[in-house]
Every structure is written in structure tokens, then in C-alpha cells.
Design a protein around this motif. Structure first.
Motif, mmCIF file in Angstrom:
data_model
loop_
_atom_site.group_PDB
_atom_site.id
_atom_site.type_symbol
_atom_site.label_atom_id
_atom_site.label_comp_id
_atom_site.label_asym_id
_atom_site.label_seq_id
_atom_site.Cartn_x
_atom_site.Cartn_y
_atom_site.Cartn_z
ATOM 1 N N LEU A 1 0.542 62.235 32.614
ATOM 2 C CA LEU A 1 1.258 63.489 32.822
ATOM 3 C C LEU A 1 1.475 63.741 34.320
ATOM 4 C CD1 LEU A 1 2.324 65.821 31.062
ATOM 5 C CD2 LEU A 1 0.166 67.014 31.483
ATOM 6 N N GLN A 2 0.427 63.518 35.103
ATOM 7 C CA GLN A 2 0.558 63.696 36.553
ATOM 8 C C GLN A 2 1.559 62.715 37.124
ATOM 9 O OE1 GLN A 2 -3.215 63.371 38.462
ATOM 10 N NE2 GLN A 2 -3.743 65.522 38.101
ATOM 11 N N ASN A 3 1.503 61.479 36.646
ATOM 12 C CA ASN A 3 2.483 60.479 37.082
ATOM 13 C C ASN A 3 3.895 60.978 36.789
ATOM 14 O OD1 ASN A 3 0.489 58.679 37.825
ATOM 15 N ND2 ASN A 3 0.695 57.362 36.033
ATOM 16 N N GLN A 4 4.086 61.442 35.539
ATOM 17 C CA GLN A 4 5.428 61.847 35.115
ATOM 18 C C GLN A 4 5.918 63.047 35.908
ATOM 19 O OE1 GLN A 4 7.030 64.517 33.370
ATOM 20 N NE2 GLN A 4 8.937 63.319 33.272
ATOM 21 N N GLN A 5 5.029 64.040 36.107
ATOM 22 C CA GLN A 5 5.461 65.252 36.821
ATOM 23 C C GLN A 5 5.783 64.948 38.279
ATOM 24 O OE1 GLN A 5 2.259 67.912 35.820
ATOM 25 N NE2 GLN A 5 3.252 68.569 33.913
ATOM 26 N N THR A 6 4.952 64.131 38.904
ATOM 27 C CA THR A 6 5.211 63.758 40.302
ATOM 28 C C THR A 6 6.538 63.016 40.416
ATOM 29 O OG1 THR A 6 2.839 63.536 40.590
ATOM 30 C CG2 THR A 6 4.210 62.552 42.297
ATOM 31 N N ASN B 1 5.699 55.520 33.139
ATOM 32 C CA ASN B 1 4.493 55.993 33.842
ATOM 33 C C ASN B 1 3.231 55.399 33.255
ATOM 34 O OD1 ASN B 1 6.120 58.104 35.117
ATOM 35 N ND2 ASN B 1 6.175 58.924 33.059
ATOM 36 N N ALA C 1 5.208 62.163 28.523
ATOM 37 C CA ALA C 1 4.602 61.697 29.776
ATOM 38 C C ALA C 1 4.739 60.187 29.905
ATOM 39 C CB ALA C 1 3.133 62.091 29.803
ATOM 40 N N TYR D 1 -1.027 54.673 38.961
ATOM 41 C CA TYR D 1 -1.681 55.896 39.439
ATOM 42 C C TYR D 1 -0.743 56.682 40.338
ATOM 43 C CZ TYR D 1 -5.724 53.722 37.383
ATOM 44 O OH TYR D 1 -6.572 53.157 36.470
ATOM 45 N N ILE D 2 -1.164 57.901 40.652
ATOM 46 C CA ILE D 2 -0.317 58.805 41.422
ATOM 47 C C ILE D 2 0.150 58.177 42.746
ATOM 48 C CG2 ILE D 2 -2.101 60.113 42.715
ATOM 49 C CD1 ILE D 2 0.302 61.955 40.598
ATOM 50 N N GLN E 1 -3.768 62.877 30.844
ATOM 51 C CA GLN E 1 -3.668 63.649 32.086
ATOM 52 C C GLN E 1 -3.119 62.781 33.222
ATOM 53 O OE1 GLN E 1 -3.755 66.838 32.653
ATOM 54 N NE2 GLN E 1 -4.223 67.169 30.481
ATOM 55 N N ARG E 2 -3.580 61.543 33.295
ATOM 56 C CA ARG E 2 -3.086 60.649 34.349
ATOM 57 C C ARG E 2 -1.584 60.397 34.177
ATOM 58 N NH1 ARG E 2 -2.910 54.877 34.605
ATOM 59 N NH2 ARG E 2 -4.401 54.596 32.895
#
Ligand SMILES: *Cc1c(COP(=O)(O)O)cnc(C)c1O
Length: 395
Positions: free
Chosen positions: A294-299, A365, A321, A370-371, A291-292
Motif C-alpha cells: 500500500l505504501q509502495n502504491q501510494q508513494t 508494487n 495496492a 520497498y519504498i 501495508q508495504r
């Protein structure tokens, strides 16, 4: 011969100590697919020396092996794991060189540099190879694979999971079904995905899965590991084409002597890896880490596209991701070297591209990222575009 040193020189050397300590903080974040940024606690775990045949060290190795099998599947009794010195490629080569009998033949599905490396290894080891080549920006063709698998003389099939060349995620579940229906041994290079993308190797019927210490488990480089179905590993006895990379022998020593490595093991790296495994569990396991990432990649992907950068992988390609590939901006004034150096000064190290015939670069990522790091990177890139490209890349 010896170098004479006067008292002043000697004292200079002794005084370097505090300076080294200050350097322990990382100067920049590695946004690369490994070696990657590790936590300070993983790095600190390397500060002690260990004796390779000491029981305390060997039980640490056994603990690592147990944890790895449990990370990989909900049916741990069917699987076992071997740790192998060297970078990830050494572990891949040990599988290819130890699992395939002299009359065997391997199908290698190749859509990137790591698939190509397996072909090169198999050829060098005198293993008969059937190669299915795809563009680096293309998913493998399942119908074609099914057709090729009708060849009864093919005994093994190998494919990369996340092809780190582009960041494409290959459909190992679908390919695995075809491989197993055809009764072949199934080898997966999950180097850059294992620990960061949920996979159950028993469910996927994988016979050999290869990964290494310095990717999604977030350890430091120095060894790889092979998760294997116990009976497949036992069948490797006597097949190896190399002594140092003999998978069966390495495994047998670890089994018989409770975690002993055959030859010198990277003790500090192993100790750091143990710490990294504990930190993976503390984070909430593979699902939480995924999840971490994935969020990194999407951002990252959204932010870069807002800045006008284009993705190399089309929408039809499953994007992992793990790492993302971007085309160079079209602005004539763009120079990757200057972009790289400027970002490095801001605290971010990115990765050059590896796609043939395309001018591109990659941003990873994975690791202790982190984000807020991705947001910081995007701000640095936006500022670079403004000052160096006259906003030429802004959409
Ligand atoms: C990193 C990686 C490897 C191994 O590379 P080394 O440089 O030998 O560690 C193999 N396959 C894939 C897909 C990788 O990402």
C-alpha cells in the motif's frame, strides 16, 4: 550425431562457472505483476535437487498446504488446498474444467483480460457461459449481477479479485453475498491479490480461490494453487474434462499419499515457495505485506501525478495496492520503448499496458520491492522526463 569439442572449447565451458555465479545478482528490479522480484534467499533455496516421491519432499508439500490454508482463513478445517503444475492459468482452467457438471452453467463477470480468459477457457471446455461484460475501467454492476443470478440454471459464478489488466479491485465481498444468496458455487481468481491483500475465504464464503506461486507470496513461477471448500472439492470427483488438470484426482493423490503430486512436480519451485512462505510470516503475515504494498502504491501514485502522469482508473474505481496503470504523457516525443529501455538501464523494469483502446503502461508494487525502490524509480522517471520530454510532463 555429436559435436566434437577440443580441449580449449571444453575449458571455455568449464570457465563459464564463475561468470554464472557473478550473474546471480539481479541486474534490475521487476516492477511487474509476476514473475516478480524475489529475495536472494528465495532464489538460493532452489540450489538443491529433490526426489519427488521422497518423504522429506512430500512432507514439505504438506507443510506448504497447511500454511496456505491457515493464511487463507481462520476456519482452516472447512478448507483444503491443491497444488497444480503450470502457470496460474492452468490452475484456473483446472477449476473450470473440474468443478462444473455437464449440465452446469457459469456466469463470468468480466472487466479485463483475465475475466476474458476465463470466458475463453469455459467456451473451449464446452461449458455453457453467461458473460457479464464491463469496461476495463469500470466496476461490475451489482444490481445487474443480482438480476442475472435469478436464472436458476446458472450453477457457478466466477470473478477476478484484482483485475491485473488495470489494477482495479473488484468487490468480491458484495458479489459473493449475491452469489451465495442465490445458492451458486463461488469461484474467485485471486491470482494477483492472495497473500498481498487480507482476505478470509470462509468469511467471504468462497468455494474455490485460485492463486499462484509467483505473485504476492513472492515465489518463482511453476505452479498454481487452489483453495477449496472440502465438500465442494469432493463433489468434483469424476467431473474433469482433462486428465492433467483433474482437480479432484490431483487433490486425492496429495491427500492419500501425504503430499505426493500425481505427475512430475516443479521441485525447485516448491522448495523456493516454502522459503517464500517463511519470509511472508517473518515480515508479519499478509497484513504487514499489504501495508508495504500500500505504501509502495501510494508513494508511486502521488509521485507520478506530481510528475504530471494521469491515472487510468477514475476515483470511483477501487485501486488495488498491487499494480497501477498510467496514461502515456501527451508529449509528442514520448515513446514507450525508449522510456522502458531508459528505466531498465537505471535498474527498473516496468510493464506495458493491456487496456483496449488506451495508450498506457503499468507499474507493479508487489515482490521484493520497498519504498526506497519506488523513490529511486520516481527519480529515474523525473530525470527521463527532463532529458527526453523537456519536462513536458511536469505539472
Ligand atoms: C497472473 C494472473 C493470472 C495467471 O496468469 P499466468 O500468466 O497464467 O500465470 C490469472 N489471473 C490474474 C488476475 C492474474 O493476475
Amino acid at each position: 550425431m555429436y559435436i566434437e569439442m577440443n580441449a580449449k572449447e571444453m575449458s571455455n565451458i568449464m570457465n563459464m562457472q564463475p561468470q554464472l555465479d557473478m550473474d546471480l545478482e539481479n541486474k534490475y528490479l521487476l516492477l511487474t505483476p509476476g514473475p516478480l522480484s524475489t529475495s536472494a534467499t528465495v532464489r538460493r533455496a532452489m540450489q538443491k535437487d529433490w526426489c519427488t516421491w521422497d518423504q522429506e519432499y512430500n512432507s514439505l508439500v504438506q507443510d506448504i498446504r497447511n500454511r496456505l490454508v491457515n493464511l487463507a482463513t481462520s476456519e482452516p478445517e472447512k478448507y483444503t488446498v491443491v497444488l497444480m503444475q503450470g502457470s496460474g492459468s492452468f490452475a484456473v482452467e483446472s477449476v473450470l474444467g473440474s468443478a462444473i457438471p455437464r449440465d452446469g452453467k457459469i456466469l463470468i463477470i468480466n472487466n479485463g483480460a483475465y475475466g476474458a480468459r476465463m470466458v475463453q477457457m469455459a467456451r473451449c471446455l464446452n461449458i455453457e457461459v453467461v458473460e457479464l461484460n464491463y469496461l476495463e475501467t469500470q466496476s461490475p454492476d451489482l444490481q445487474e449481477i443480482e438480476r442475472v443470478l435469478e436464472d436458476k440454471t446458472i450453477s457457478h459464478v466466477a470473478c477476478v479479485h484484482c483485475e491485473t489488466t488495470t489494477g482495479i479491485l473488484n468487490p468480491i465481498q458484495e458479489i459473493g453475498c449475491l452469489v451465495k444468496a442465490a445458492g451458486k458455487i463461488w469461484i474467485v481468481d485471486a491470482m494477483s491479490s492472495f497473500g498481498g491483500v487480507p482476505i478470509d475465504i470462509a468469511e467471504l464464503e468462497i468455494d474455490f480461490l485460485i492463486s499462484s506461486a509467483n505473485k504476492c507470496i513472492q515465489g518463482v513461477p511453476g505452479f498454481g494453487f487452489i483453495l477449496a471448500k472440502r465438500d465442494c472439492l469432493e463433489a468434483c470427483k469424476g467431473l474433469a474434462r482433462s486428465v492433467s488438470l483433474d482437480l479432484y484426482d490431483q487433490w486425492n493423490t496429495m491427500e492419500q499419499y501425504n503430499g505426493k503430486w500425481r505427475f512430475t512436480s516443479p521441485t525447485h519451485v516448491v522448495r523456493a515457495f516454502y522459503q517464500a512462505l517463511l519470509e511472508l510470516e517473518a515480515e508479519g503475515g499478509v497484513a504487514a505485506r499489504y501495508q508495504r504494498y500500500l505504501q509502495n502504491q501510494q508513494t508511486l501514485s502521488q509521485g507520478m501525478q506530481q510528475l504530471g502522469f494521469e491515472l487510468v482508473l477514475g476515483e470511483e474505481c477501487p485501486q488495488s495496492a498491487i499494480i497501477t496503470t498510467f496514461l502515456y504523457p501527451t508529449a509528442k516525443s514520448f515513446s514507450f520503448q525508449s522510456f522502458y529501455e531508459t528505466l531498465k538501464k537505471s535498474g527498473y523494469v516496468i510493464y506495458p499496458g493491456k487496456v483496449t483502446d488506451l495508450n498506457c503502461f503499468r507499474i507493479g508494487n508487489i515482490g521484493e520491492v520497498y519504498i526506497h525502490d519506488i523513490e529511486g524509480l520516481l527519480a529515474a522517471i523525473a530525470s527521463y522526463c527532463e532529458s527526453h520530454l523537456n519536462q513536458a510532463v511536469t505539472a
